[in-house]
Design an enzyme around this catalytic site. Structure first.
Site, mmCIF file in Angstrom:
data_model
loop_
_atom_site.group_PDB
_atom_site.id
_atom_site.type_symbol
_atom_site.label_atom_id
_atom_site.label_comp_id
_atom_site.label_asym_id
_atom_site.label_seq_id
_atom_site.Cartn_x
_atom_site.Cartn_y
_atom_site.Cartn_z
ATOM 1 N N ASP A 190 -64.151 -42.633 -7.959
ATOM 2 C CA ASP A 190 -63.756 -42.826 -9.350
ATOM 3 C C ASP A 190 -64.136 -41.552 -10.098
ATOM 4 O O ASP A 190 -65.279 -41.365 -10.502
ATOM 5 C CB ASP A 190 -64.456 -44.057 -9.939
ATOM 6 C CG ASP A 190 -64.064 -44.289 -11.397
ATOM 7 O OD1 ASP A 190 -63.306 -43.454 -11.954
ATOM 8 O OD2 ASP A 190 -64.514 -45.294 -11.978
ATOM 9 N N LYS A 248 -59.536 -39.892 -18.752
ATOM 10 C CA LYS A 248 -60.203 -38.957 -19.668
ATOM 11 C C LYS A 248 -59.529 -37.569 -19.723
ATOM 12 O O LYS A 248 -58.516 -37.433 -20.380
ATOM 13 C CB LYS A 248 -61.692 -38.910 -19.340
ATOM 14 C CG LYS A 248 -62.289 -40.328 -19.512
ATOM 15 C CD LYS A 248 -63.786 -40.424 -19.562
ATOM 16 C CE LYS A 248 -64.176 -41.824 -20.029
ATOM 17 N NZ LYS A 248 -64.911 -42.631 -19.075
ATOM 18 N N TYR A 283 -70.017 -47.561 -13.682
ATOM 19 C CA TYR A 283 -69.017 -48.249 -14.503
ATOM 20 C C TYR A 283 -67.636 -47.802 -14.064
ATOM 21 O O TYR A 283 -67.406 -46.602 -13.862
ATOM 22 C CB TYR A 283 -69.237 -47.894 -15.977
ATOM 23 C CG TYR A 283 -68.221 -48.501 -16.936
ATOM 24 C CD1 TYR A 283 -68.180 -49.878 -17.153
ATOM 25 C CD2 TYR A 283 -67.316 -47.695 -17.624
ATOM 26 C CE1 TYR A 283 -67.264 -50.429 -18.041
ATOM 27 C CE2 TYR A 283 -66.398 -48.242 -18.514
ATOM 28 C CZ TYR A 283 -66.369 -49.613 -18.717
ATOM 29 O OH TYR A 283 -65.468 -50.153 -19.601
HETATM 30 C C1 LIG Z 1 -64.559 -44.143 -18.759
HETATM 31 C C2 LIG Z 1 -64.578 -44.569 -17.341
HETATM 32 C C3 LIG Z 1 -63.709 -45.569 -16.849
HETATM 33 C C4 LIG Z 1 -62.830 -46.384 -17.761
HETATM 34 O O1 LIG Z 1 -61.836 -45.642 -18.376
HETATM 35 P P1 LIG Z 1 -61.125 -46.226 -19.697
HETATM 36 O O2 LIG Z 1 -60.075 -45.211 -19.994
HETATM 37 O O3 LIG Z 1 -62.195 -46.338 -20.724
HETATM 38 O O4 LIG Z 1 -60.562 -47.543 -19.331
HETATM 39 C C5 LIG Z 1 -63.704 -45.822 -15.501
HETATM 40 N N1 LIG Z 1 -64.506 -45.148 -14.661
HETATM 41 C C6 LIG Z 1 -65.359 -44.203 -15.084
HETATM 42 C C7 LIG Z 1 -66.203 -43.479 -14.109
HETATM 43 C C8 LIG Z 1 -65.434 -43.894 -16.446
HETATM 44 O O5 LIG Z 1 -66.320 -42.976 -16.868
#
Ligand SMILES: *Cc1c(COP(=O)(O)O)cnc(C)c1O
Length: 427
Positions: free
Chosen positions: A239, A267, A144
């Protein structure tokens, strides 16, 4: 357990917000559909509106690595707020947080702050496409990267839990350049490069998958991605929105010793406030406006409250011993789960990298989306409910990661393991 207030608030919420929530996984759809409304958090605990206390392993889905309402973070935010909440002009705080991030992740030579992980990944891909002058991207099944149109393909937990492999409203034309490979399967990546020579701009990957539950990279997988992208003139994007400062103090890129071209963060760098960032090689980042032609902007980007929360969080995290507390907490929790499962005769697969972990109710070793899919989600649902009753708040889906904070002391872990032993008895 009395949750009357949560039940009332949820019925009202459903008339005001779609599904009663502002983000789908919060609705507990995979585990019975009655979420708890939270009133406050402190350290390793959260308290719902009926006054029940829980040990929290969601931690706002990862960011709260120092636990809830850490005094230093709260103080920093208060101090920032008293100086004004936003300027729409540069502030020195952006440089302080940028330097802290780069100190921890030296592969990032330049970065841009945004407001969420979604913005970070979306823009990193725009940048990769601008830099390589190619349109196609590769992502992995079960990974994701936020909810940008082009990325809502085979996108793991939130989407899968709802049974939506894709989303209506995403035009086919926006996903036609999104190619999907299998996590931990280099052959599936090579096949795409053979099929589309010279057309692929980038691979985007969670270096440790966290959004299908925690699935570590197989030996040689990330090295292979680095090699294939370099040979084909494509960029490698890590990511690290989840793994950043969680898989390792210096990110998954340090744990596995790989230099990505671009990194996305979110995060933890916001310490519980909305922050994202993308960064990497200076030459690539020089494409970003106003120094280069690739446009990206943000009214609240680099927000002083968010910068201060991030500075306080990373500052604490890099102190001697802080990381060790986290790793010890996660490791002893993992060991506790394993021995409780063995004692109860329940087959599980416990995965962990640094401070992120999952317990899969499965006999199959999790390697990719199809193997994690063999998990017994019904049994997970029962386990989740039993754990709540025993005072532990887990992510409400089999396909999510769990997190610890520096406030998860040995005593807290011990209480959790006792709750797990109790809960396993009811499965
Ligand atoms: C949580 C997450 C996102 C999205 O971040 P948001 O702040 O919720 O938009 C993208 N990539 C990874 C790997 C994530 O865990």
């Amino acid at each position: 357990m009395n949750i009357q207030r949560s039940i009332e608030l949820f019925s009202k919420a459903k008339t005001l917000l779609p599904g009663g929530v502002d983000s789908p996984v919060r609705a507990f759809n995979a585990v019975g559909g009655q979420p708890l409304f939270i009133e406050r958090g402190e350290g390793a605990h959260i308290y719902d509106v009926d006054g029940n206390q829980y040990i929290d392993y969601v931690l706002s889905w990862g960011p709260l690595i120092l636990g809830h309402a850490h005094p230093l973070v709260v103080e920093s935010i208060q101090k920032a707020a008293s100086l004004g909440t936003s300027y729409g002009a540069p502030s020195p705080l952006e440089l302080d947080l940028a330097e802290l991030v780069m100190e921890l992740m030296p592969n990032i030579e330049m970065l841009r702050f945004v407001n969420s992980g979604t913005e970070a990944t979306m823009t990193a891909l725009r940048l990769a496409r601008a830099y390589t002058k190619r349109d196609k991207i590769i992502k992995f099944e079960g990974c994701y990267h936020g909810h940008a149109d082009m990325l809502l393909v085979q996108a793991g937990s939130g989407v899968a839990t709802l049974g939506l492999p894709d989303s209506p409203g995403v035009p086919a034309s926006t996903t036609k350049d999104t190619l999907v490979a299998r996590f931990n399967d280099l052959d599936s990546v090579e096949a795409l490069f053979m099929q589309f020579p010279g057309e692929i701009s980038a691979i985007i990957v969670e270096p440790v998958a966290g959004n299908m539950g925690v699935v570590p990279p197989a030996e040689g997988f990330l090295e292979g991605l680095r090699k294939i992208t370099t040979e084909n003139g494509a960029l490698l994007i890590f990511d690290e929105v989840m793994t950043g400062f969680r898989a390792h103090l210096n990110g998954a890129q340090a744990r596995y010793n790989i230099v990505p071209d671009l990194t996305t963060l979110g995060k933890v760098i916001g310490g519980g406030l909305p922050v994202g960032a993308y960064g990497g090689k200076r030459e690539i980042m020089q494409m970003v406006a106003p120094v280069g032609p690739m446009y990206q902007a943000g009214t609240l980007s680099g927000n002083p409250l968010a910068m201060m929360a991030g500075i306080a969080t990373l500052g604490e995290l890099k102190k001697d011993g802080a990381w060790q507390i986290l790793e010890n907490a996660a490791a002893s929790l993992g060991a506790g789960v394993k021995s409780a499962a063995d004692a109860a005769g329940i087959p599980i697969q416990q995965t962990r990298v640094g401070t992120m972990f999952s317990t899969f109710f499965s006999e199959t070793v999790p390697q990719d989306w199809s193997t994690v899919g063999k998990s017994d989600t019904e049994r997970f649902g029962k386990f989740f409910t039993a754990m709540l009753k025993n005072g532990v708040y887990l992510a409400p889906s089999q396909f999510e990661a769990g997190f610890v904070s520096t406030m998860h002391t040995p005593k807290v872990i011990e209480e959790t393991v006792a709750a797990i032993e109790e809960s396993f008895k009811s499965l």
